[in-house]
Enzyme design. Structure first.
Site, mmCIF file in Angstrom:
data_model
loop_
_atom_site.group_PDB
_atom_site.id
_atom_site.type_symbol
_atom_site.label_atom_id
_atom_site.label_comp_id
_atom_site.label_asym_id
_atom_site.label_seq_id
_atom_site.Cartn_x
_atom_site.Cartn_y
_atom_site.Cartn_z
ATOM 1 N N LYS A 181 -3.984 -0.237 -8.407
ATOM 2 C CA LYS A 181 -4.082 -1.722 -8.691
ATOM 3 C C LYS A 181 -4.724 -2.216 -9.814
ATOM 4 O O LYS A 181 -5.662 -1.702 -10.462
ATOM 5 C CB LYS A 181 -4.630 -2.502 -7.453
ATOM 6 C CG LYS A 181 -4.660 -4.078 -7.298
ATOM 7 C CD LYS A 181 -3.249 -4.586 -7.724
ATOM 8 C CE LYS A 181 -2.239 -4.085 -6.373
ATOM 9 N NZ LYS A 181 -0.779 -4.464 -6.743
ATOM 10 N N ASP B 74 -1.595 4.347 -6.189
ATOM 11 C CA ASP B 74 -0.251 4.661 -5.830
ATOM 12 C C ASP B 74 0.406 5.771 -6.287
ATOM 13 O O ASP B 74 1.515 5.608 -5.873
ATOM 14 C CB ASP B 74 0.207 3.092 -6.614
ATOM 15 C CG ASP B 74 -0.482 2.116 -5.707
ATOM 16 O OD1 ASP B 74 -1.534 1.522 -6.090
ATOM 17 O OD2 ASP B 74 0.225 1.288 -4.614
ATOM 18 N N GLY C 8 0.930 -1.151 0.081
ATOM 19 C CA GLY C 8 -0.204 -0.053 -0.058
ATOM 20 C C GLY C 8 0.831 1.298 0.050
ATOM 21 O O GLY C 8 1.884 1.352 0.696
HETATM 22 O O1 MRU Z 1 0.616 -3.878 -4.851
HETATM 23 P P1 MRU Z 1 -0.210 -3.256 -3.376
HETATM 24 O O2 MRU Z 1 -0.931 -4.082 -2.519
HETATM 25 O O3 MRU Z 1 0.916 -2.509 -2.627
HETATM 26 O O4 MRU Z 1 -1.022 -2.108 -4.113
HETATM 27 C C1 MRU Z 1 -1.784 -1.162 -3.147
HETATM 28 C C2 MRU Z 1 -3.205 -0.696 -4.050
HETATM 29 O O5 MRU Z 1 -2.977 -0.629 -5.196
HETATM 30 C C3 MRU Z 1 -4.078 -0.292 -3.525
HETATM 31 O O6 MRU Z 1 -5.223 -0.507 -4.129
HETATM 32 C C4 MRU Z 1 -4.328 1.234 -3.081
HETATM 33 O O7 MRU Z 1 -5.125 1.763 -3.547
HETATM 34 C C5 MRU Z 1 -3.165 2.130 -3.015
HETATM 35 S S1 MRU Z 1 -2.566 2.420 -1.433
HETATM 36 C C6 MRU Z 1 -3.797 3.263 -0.476
#
Ligand code: MRU
Length: 365
Positions: free
Chosen positions: A255, A244, A54
Site C-alpha cells: 500500500k 500485494d 487485500g
Molecule cells: O488496496 P488494498 O486495501 O487491497 O491493499 C491491501 C494492502 O496493501 C495491504 O496493506 C496488505 O498489506 C496487502 S494484503 C495482506
C-alpha cells in the site's frame, strides 16, 4: 477471527450451497454487513470497488468468481472470459492472477459436466490453504516478537507499527502482518500496535483498528506522517507490513506509503519485516520498481473523505477545491535492501533472490 462472540471468515459459501457471502468492508468500522454475491460480474464489482480487498482475499474471491461462472456456463470460452473479467479488476495484487491460474489449470482438463462442482471444491481448498499459510506466518513471526520482548523490561510492550490493513480482513482469516501479533497477544507477550491511518482509503483507521479493538489488542491510531517521528523517539520496536506482490529478489510492493515507512525504519535502525504467504511472491519479476504495475485509482478517493456524522449517517465530504485534480497511486515498492526479513509460511527469508530461493527451491526459477 471473532466479531463479537461469533467466529467469521471474510468469505464463505452461503447456506444455499452455491452463492458466496462476504463481509462488506466498505461499511466498517461503523456497520458490520454481510453481502451475498451470485455471479461473476458481482464478484468482479466487489473486488474492483473494494467490498473485499487485500491480496490474499482478492485471490480467494476471484476463485469463487470462477466457480460461479462455471455454474452458469462451464464451457472453455466461459472459463477464459471469467479469467479476463476477474483479472482486470485490480492489477497489482499478484494473488489474483495466482488464484485464477490455479483455477483454470485445475478446471480445463475436466469434462464440462464436472467443472462447476470441481470449481467450488477448489475455491474452498484455496480458502482453507490461505488460513493455514497465515497460521504458519503467525508462528514464524511470533518468534521474532518473542526475541524483541526478551530484550525489554518485564511487562514493557513490544511496539509494532503497521501500515494499511494486512489483518484477517485482508485474508480469509488471521491476516498476514497481524497473525504474529494475534499469536503474541494470545501467548501473553505484551504488544502495542501503532496503526497508520493509511490515506486515502483509511484501511488502518477503518479496518486494522476495528480488528485490533475487537480482539483486545492494545493499539493507537496515528496519521501516516507520524511514523518517522515515533521511530526517532525510540517508540517503535519493529514494523510489520503485508504485501500485494513481492518479487523473486525480495522487492516489496505494498500500500502507498509503505516505502516511506521503510526509509524511516532504515534511518532509525528499526527492523522492517514483511509478512507474506508464498502466493504473494511473483517469481516472474525481479525489479519491483520497473516491473510491477501500480494501480491508479480515482482521484475522488483523495479529494473526498467518508465517515459517520453525529447522527450516525454515513457521509462523504470534500476536503480540497473542486478545481484541484488529485492523483491516487495505490501502491509503492520498497526495495529489498530496506527489508529486514520476509516472514513466510516456511520461515523468515532474507529479502534477496538467494534468501527466497533457499526457502522455496521448488518455486524459484
Ligand atoms: O488496496 P488494498 O486495501 O487491497 O491493499 C491491501 C494492502 O496493501 C495491504 O496493506 C496488505 O498489506 C496487502 S494484503 C495482506
Amino acid at each position: 477471527m471473532n466479531v463479537g462472540d461469533r467466529h467469521y471468515r471474510t468469505i464463505w459459501l452461503n447456506e444455499d450451497g452455491w452463492s458466496v457471502d462476504i463481509i462488506d468492508q466498505r461499511r466498517l468500522p461503523h456497520e458490520f454487513r454481510v453481502e451475498t454475491v451470485r455471479d461473476t460480474t458481482e464478484i468482479a464489482t466487489a473486488i474492483r470497488d473494494m467490498w473485499v480487498r487485500g491480496a490474499p482475499l482478492i485471490g480467494v474471491a476471484a476463485a469463487y468468481g470462477m466457480a460461479l461462472q462455471m455454474r452458469a456456463d462451464p464451457s472453455d470460452a466461459s472459463l477464459d472470459e471469467a479469467w479476463e473479467k476477474l483479472h482486470e479488476t485490480r492489477p497489482t495484487a499478484i494473488n489474483l492472477r495466482w488464484a485464477l491460474d490455479a483455477m483454470r489449470a485445475h478446471l480445463k482438463p475436466l469434462p464440462e459436466s464436472e467443472r462447476a462442482a470441481a470449481a467450488f471444491a477448489r475455491a474452498a481448498e484455496i480458502a482453507d490453504e490461505d488460513v493455514e499459510l497465515n497460521r504458519s506466518i503467525g508462528r514464524n513471526g511470533l518468534e521474532i516478537i518473542r526475541e524483541i520482548a526478551a530484550r525489554k523490561k518485564p511487562g514493557e510492550p513490544v511496539n509494532i507499527l503497521t501500515h494499511c490493513n494486512a489483518g484477517w480482513l485482508a485474508t480469509v482469516d488471521y491476516g498476514t502482518a497481524t497473525a504474529p501479533i494475534y499469536l503474541a497477544a494470545e501467548a501473553g507477550i505484551p504488544v502495542h500496535v501503532y496503526v497508520d491511518e493509511t490515506r486515502p482509503r483509511n484501511q488502518g483507521a477503518f479496518l486494522t483498528a476495528w480488528e485490533l479493538a475487537g480482539h483486545g489488542v492494545p493499539h493507537t491510531l496515528i496519521v501516516d506522517n507520524a511514523g518517522g517521528h515515533l521511530m526517532q523517539r525510540g517508540a517503535v520496536d519493529m514494523v510489520i507490513v503485508g504485501t500485494d506482490r513481492t518479487t523473486a529478489r525480495g522487492d516489496v510492493c505494498n500500500k502507498i506509503g509503505t516505502y516511506l515507512k521503510a526509509l524511516a525504519a532504515h534511518d532509525n535502525g528499526v527492523p522492517f519485516y514483511v509478512a507474506l504467504p508464498s502466493p504473494t511472491i511473483d517469481w516472474t519479476v525481479s525489479d519491483g520498481i520497473a516491473e510491477i504495475p501500480i494501480e491508479e485509482r480515482s482521484g475522488d478517493e483523495v479529494s473526498l473523505v467518508a465517515g459517520m456524522d453525529a447522527e450516525g449517517a454515513m457521509r462523504q465530504v470534500r476536503i480540497s477545491p473542486e478545481a484541484t485534480p488529485a492523483a491516487n497511486p495505490a501502491f509503492d515498492v520498497t526495495p529489498a535492501r530496506l527489508v529486514t526479513g520476509l516472514i513466510t509460511e516456511r520461515g523468515v527469508a532474507k529479502a534477496s533472490a538467494e534468501g527466497l530461493a533457499a526457502l522455496f527451491p521448488d518455486r524459484a526459477r
